[in-house]
Each structure stands twice: as structure tokens, then as C-alpha cells.
Design an enzyme around this catalytic site. Structure first.
Site, PDB file in Angstrom:
ATOM      1  N   ASP A  72       0.815  -1.120  -0.186  1.00 47.71           N
ATOM      2  CA  ASP A  72       0.056  -0.199  -0.050  1.00 47.71           C
ATOM      3  C   ASP A  72       0.909   1.104  -0.053  1.00 47.71           C
ATOM      4  O   ASP A  72       0.268   2.507  -0.067  1.00 47.71           O
ATOM      5  CB  ASP A  72      -1.325   0.602   1.290  1.00 47.71           C
ATOM      6  CG  ASP A  72      -0.214   0.258   2.531  1.00 47.71           C
ATOM      7  OD1 ASP A  72       0.508  -0.754   3.276  1.00 47.71           O
ATOM      8  OD2 ASP A  72      -0.565   1.437   3.049  1.00 47.71           O
TER       9      ASP A  72
ATOM     10  N   ASP B  89       5.844   0.769   2.859  1.00 49.97           N
ATOM     11  CA  ASP B  89       5.875  -0.474   4.559  1.00 49.97           C
ATOM     12  C   ASP B  89       5.968  -1.956   3.090  1.00 49.97           C
ATOM     13  O   ASP B  89       5.448  -1.810   1.577  1.00 49.97           O
ATOM     14  CB  ASP B  89       5.653  -0.665   5.467  1.00 49.97           C
ATOM     15  CG  ASP B  89       3.609  -0.644   5.110  1.00 49.97           C
ATOM     16  OD1 ASP B  89       3.314  -0.861   4.058  1.00 49.97           O
ATOM     17  OD2 ASP B  89       3.157   0.161   5.745  1.00 49.97           O
TER      18      ASP B  89
ATOM     19  N   TYR C 282      -4.938   0.457   9.481  1.00 46.89           N
ATOM     20  CA  TYR C 282      -6.528   0.865   8.472  1.00 46.89           C
ATOM     21  C   TYR C 282      -8.024   0.522   9.114  1.00 46.89           C
ATOM     22  O   TYR C 282      -8.081  -0.251   8.433  1.00 46.89           O
ATOM     23  CB  TYR C 282      -5.797  -0.269   7.199  1.00 46.89           C
ATOM     24  CG  TYR C 282      -5.143   0.626   6.218  1.00 46.89           C
ATOM     25  CD1 TYR C 282      -5.959   1.978   5.512  1.00 46.89           C
ATOM     26  CD2 TYR C 282      -4.349   0.125   6.225  1.00 46.89           C
ATOM     27  CE1 TYR C 282      -4.800   2.735   4.845  1.00 46.89           C
ATOM     28  CE2 TYR C 282      -2.891   0.931   5.398  1.00 46.89           C
ATOM     29  CZ  TYR C 282      -2.955   1.821   4.582  1.00 46.89           C
ATOM     30  OH  TYR C 282      -2.484   2.881   3.951  1.00 46.89           O
TER      31      TYR C 282
ATOM     32  N   GLU D 141       5.548   9.964   2.972  1.00 46.37           N
ATOM     33  CA  GLU D 141       5.137   8.942   2.322  1.00 46.37           C
ATOM     34  C   GLU D 141       3.893   8.538   1.577  1.00 46.37           C
ATOM     35  O   GLU D 141       3.355   9.859   1.367  1.00 46.37           O
ATOM     36  CB  GLU D 141       4.454   7.871   3.827  1.00 46.37           C
ATOM     37  CG  GLU D 141       3.958   6.323   3.557  1.00 46.37           C
ATOM     38  CD  GLU D 141       3.978   5.350   4.629  1.00 46.37           C
ATOM     39  OE1 GLU D 141       4.661   4.103   4.278  1.00 46.37           O
ATOM     40  OE2 GLU D 141       3.981   6.230   5.523  1.00 46.37           O
TER      41      GLU D 141
END
Length: 553
Positions: free
Chosen positions: A108, A111, A260, A513
Site C-alpha cells: 500500500d 512498507d 487501517y 510517505e
């Protein structure tokens, strides 16, 4: 690294006071959008926005680069036509311990966990981009790459949907993954897989995956009808599972809660999935579901000023409003669809800053440079998704005789103004901002060089196959002040704060990120704006001789 829910963490913004009440817009809408763009930039943030010089952008280049990013995020065995050469195979044993093939899909962000909910939302938005602006993507020569990006996700979802009432929703563990900083090709972290089923339901992740596969089935209907039918079959099964066995997936998979969490619950995903299945099948019972559950699921109750991987209500409301504007409904649906439209226009007006009623939360904050601002962590996800929703809604309005948005408090806004705001947000991402920095990595002369991304920040595996251990990456690569050795082309980073400030530092994960769902809606936006820019150039070429003749008279 993300120790709290990624920008992932949020308490979503709502208000309950709202007003009553995909084809491209007409040429008049396009012209109006151009004229209004400068006005909107100035109004968006006062002096800061006015001082920001507007520049022409190469949307075709941005489109090409945005699709490259998804190749950098691939997990599994990479194909021979892989264009991002610094990546290699990874996650080749995913699902092995559970006796299921879960190789493939997308990481995603920076990572190596495969989170099912944001991955599915990414594919839904890529598919929606193609449904609305696929002709524009094809005209730019990027149709094949766009279809590949979608199929890389849907192929994985087919694998992950192992039984009618079973969906594998996560591979890897965020806690152990974040303890390490290493390339995906060197992964030593847990590859435990987690599923939802009848005993451990996950209506949100199953509903979003159903939406993704239904939307993708529309995309592949002409080019690969057999594959489209397979996707639709899975989508229908997943929706039935999500609806019959209701529950939040983060109550069934504790490991996802810190990354999430489903803050909005699962009811928005059920409505969202039903609308996509209705669009894919034209079966009335899916629209009946959306109408019958409009009130109890919050579809006509929540007035939202954000749209994201978690909170789908604004997208639901805009899709429902489209049916009303296009006349794709039965008379018995009209009253409820009008309520959906009122909520959709609350979102649009909130982005425009035109809701006069509803209090402080009725409108979206703007930075001095004109950026829509929702929250500190990965704000760009709200910017890019808002740009897409605004552009799509402006197009839907272009097919309506009235073609105007009604805002809380009595104000109205035309389709051109809505489209202009969408374009202003895209241009902000590309560098029309006070810092003059492109938040699309690899685009323009100035962009983030220290993206918070494990694979991009370490020497490529193909250049140095020497194993890099779990903490070795922290010791030798994470803390370096130099630019990443690999450019994460096409990634859209978290972006600046509410004052347009941005710090390009690998440790500054809230801003540096990038996530797949930041870039996904921009595929459609870049394609649409590339067409508009081409039309503008053609109009200028026609107008220039006339101006020259007038000057000579």
C-alpha cells in the site's frame, strides 16, 4: 513509520445541515472552467494563492509517471515487461502457511504489508478513472498500462476470494514489518495471512473488494469479456457475503486496527458496492438496496466533507446523484435519489467553501496556497480524491439542463466553477503552489527526494544482491541525508501542512510517505486534463491569427 492509523488515522468530518434538494461536460463548461481557474486560486487562499504563479503543466507526462508508480508497488513475481527495473520478485511464499496462494497484489505504501481494504479502494478508483476517462487514457497511449495496473490488483482479489464467504484481507503484520527497514526482496518479517469469513465477518473489506471487482468488470467488458464476467461473479458473491454476515473487519482482524481501522463502519461500503454492482449489471434490485437502506445506512443522513479509503459516503452520494442527473432510475427512486444529491452537493459545496449553513465543519479548510486541507497525516489523499469527485460531478452536471450545485444557505455554483476547483487542486499537486514543488515524485524540476519508502531508499536488489537484514536498513540507509537511490516515479506523497509547509525528510512519514490510493484517482484526472489542455492549445492556434489580423487593422 506508521504507528497510528495511517492518515490512515482519522475522526471523519461531518455535519448534519445540508441543502434540499460519465459523460464529459459541454464545451461551454470547459471554457468556463478555464476562466474561473485563476479566480478560484486567488479566492482559495488569499494573498498566498494570488502570489502563486500559474503555469502550464504536462498532464500527459504526469499520466505516464502515475502509472509507473503502481509497478513499483507490485508484490509477487514480476513480469518480463516490468518497467521499474530497481524492483524484483518478493512475497513469493505469501499464503503458503495457510495453504492458499496469496502471491501478488500491491504494497500500500512504503512498507510491505498487503492491506486488503486500501488495496481494493485503489483498484476501485483506478477503475472509476477508466470508466469516466478511459478514452482520454487511450488517446495518451497509456491504455495498456492502465489495464495492467487494475488487473494486477484484481488477479490478486480472485486468489484472495477462496470461498463464497471467505476473503483473505491482509498479508503481513504491521507491527513486525515496521520494526524492520529492508527491501521487499529481502523480507524476513512475518507473512501471516488473515481472513474474514462467516464467523469473523468483514463487511467493509468484502464490500470494497466487491466494488473494486464490479467497477473493474466494466473496464474489461470490451477488451476481455470472459475476465469481466469472472470479476462480476466474484463481486456478486462478495457483496452477498458482506451483506449477509455483517461486521467490521477490524473487529475480526485485530492486527489491522492500528493501521487501517474502519472508523466509518461498513454501511458506506455496502451502499458503495451496491451502486457499483448496479452500474455493472443494470439490475434494479441493487438500486432498490441503495434506496431502501438510504436512511438506516446513513447514505442520506451523513453530510461529509472528505472522501477516502475508509469514508465512502461522498462517493456513494455522487454516484447516486449521477443516476438522478442521467435519468437512470425509476420514478419510485426519485425522492430518495434527490436526498442523495443534496448530500453530494454538500460535499461539493464544502470543497468550494460555499456552505453558508452548518457551522465550522460545513466547509473544507484551505491552505494559503489554495490546497484543500483535511488533516495533517497524508493530506494529499483527500486532495486527489476530492479533485476526482469534483471533476466527475462537474461532468455529470454538464448533462443536466440546470447544471448548478445548490449549497447550504442558498448559494449556488456552476459546473464550470466545480471543474475549475478540481483542476486547481491537480495543479497544486504538480507544482502550482507557494513552494513550487511537485508532490508527484519524478515530475518537474523539484520534487521530494527522500520519500519514506523502504525499497526506494535502499540500493536496488539487482545491483547488490547482498542480503540486508531487518535492522541493517535502519543503520545504513534510513538515516541518510542523501536522496533515495531509486526515484519512486509517479508516487504522490503525503504533502504539505495547512500552511503549505513541507519537510523532505525520510523520517517525516506523515508528509513524505506515498500511498497507492493517493495516485489512483489522478490517473483519470491527468488524462482528462491532458485532453482539455490539448483542446486549449488548438483553440489558441485558431484564435492567434484572428488576434494578429485585428492588431494589424
Amino acid at each position: 513509520m506508521r504507528a497510528a492509523v495511517q492518515g490512515r488515522a482519522h475522526a471523519w468530518t461531518t455535519t448534519t445541515t445540508t441543502p434540499p434538494g460519465a459523460m464529459r461536460g459541454r464545451a461551454l463548461v470547459l471554457v468556463a472552467a478555464l476562466l474561473l481557474q485563476l479566480l478560484l486560486l486567488a479566492a482559495a487562499g488569499g494573498a498566498g494563492a494570488a502570489a502563486t504563479e500559474r503555469k502550464a503543466h504536462n498532464y500527459e507526462d504526469a499520466l505516464r509517471k502515475s502509472l509507473l508508480y503502481f509497478e513499483a508497488q507490485r508484490s509477487g513475481r514480476l513480469p518480463h515487461n516490468q518497467r521499474v527495473a530497481w524492483r524484483d520478485h518478493s512475497g513469493l511464499t505469501d499464503g503458503l502457511e495457510q495453504g492458499v496462494d496469496l502471491v501478488g497484489g500491491y504494497y500500500d505504501a512504503g512498507d510491505h504489508v498487503k492491506f486488503g481494504l486500501p488495496m481494493a479502494f485503489t483498484v476501485t478508483m483506478l477503475s472509476w478513472s477508466m470508466i469516466e476517462y478511459g478514452d482520454d487514457v487511450e488517446a495518451a497511449g497509456e491504455l495498456g498500462h492502465a489495464l495492467e495496473a487494475i488487473k494486477w490488483g484484481t488477479d490478486y482479489f480472485i486468489k484472495a476470494h477462496t470461498k463464497p464467504d471467505e476473503l483473505w484481507a491482509e498479508v503481513g503484520d504491521g507491527d513486525t514489518d515496521h520494526y524492520c527497514w529492508q527491501r521487499p526482496e529481502d523480507m524476513t518479517t512475518s507473512r501471516q495471512a488473515y481472513k474474514v469469513d462467516r464467523e469473523r465477518p468483514g463487511s467493509d473489506v468484502a464490500g470494497e473488494t466487491a466494488a473494486a471487482m464490479a467497477a473493474a468488470s466494466i473496464v474489461f467488458r470490451k477488451s476481455n469479456p470472459h475476465y469481466a464476467s469472472l470479476l462480476l461473479h466474484h463481486a456478486q458473491q462478495l457483496f452477498e457475503f458482506a451483506d449477509k454476515y455483517r461486521g467490521k473487519y477490524d473487529s475480526s482482524i485485530a492486527e489491522v486496527k492500528s493501521y487501517y481501522a474502519s472508523v466509518s463502519g461498513y454501511k458506506d461500503e455496502l451502499l458503495w458496492a451496491a451502486l457499483w454492482l448496479h452500474r455493472a449489471t443494470a439490475k434494479a434490485h441493487y438500486l432498490d438496496y441503495v434506496v431502501d437502506n438510504a436512511d438506516c445506512f446513513g447514505g442520506t443522513g451523513w453530510a461529509i466533507t472528505e472522501f477516502s479509503w475508509d469514508v465512502k459516503y461522498a462517493g456513494v452520494q455522487i454516484l447516486a446523484a449521477r443516476l438522478l442527473l442521467r435519468g437512470e432510475h425509476e420514478e419510485r427512486h426519485r425522492s430518495t435519489l434527490e436526498q442523495y444529491r443534496a448530500k453530494a452537493e454538500h460535499y461539493v459545496c464544502g470543497c468550494l467553501g460555499r456552505n453558508a449553513d452548518g457551522g465550522a465543519d460545513a466547509n473544507v479548510e484551505r491552505s494559503p496556497g489554495g490546497m484543500l486541507y483535511v488533516r495533517q497525516w497524508n493530506n494529499m489523499q483527500y486532495v486527489t480524491n476530492a479533485a476526482f469527485l469534483l471533476a466527475a460531478y462537474a461532468d455529470y452536471l454538464g448533462d443536466d439542463a440546470d447544471g448548478a450545485v445548490s449549497c447550504a444557505g442558498g448559494e449556488t455554483a456552476g459546473a464550470g466553477e466545480v471543474a475549475a476547483l478540481a483542476r486547481a487542486q491537480v495543479d497544486y499537486v504538480l507544482g502550482t503552489n507557494p513552494r513550487g514543488i511537485s508532490y508527484l515524485v519524478g515530475y518537474g524540476a523539484k520534487y521530494p527526494n527522500r520519500v519514506h519508502h523502504r525499497a526506494a531508499s535502499i540500493v536496488p536488489y539487482k545491483h547488490s544482491k547482498e542480503f540486508i537484514g531487518c535492522t541493517q536498513g535502519f543503520d545504513h540507509w534510513f538515516g541518510r541525508r542523501s536522496s533515495n537511490p531509486n526515484v519512486l516515479v509517479g508516487a504522490i506523497v503525503g504533502g504539505p501542512d495547512r500552511r503549505d509547509r513541507f519537510r523532505d525528510n525520510r523520517e517525516n512519514y506523515m508528509q513524505t510517505e506515498a500511498c497507492t490510493y493517493n495516485t489512483a484517482p489522478m490517473v483519470g484526472m491527468f488524462a482528462k486534463l491532458n485532453r482539455m489542455a490539448r483542446q486549449e492549445r488548438e483553440q489558441e492556434e485558431v484564435a492567434a491569427p484572428a488576434r494578429s489580423t485585428a492588431a494589424d487593422v
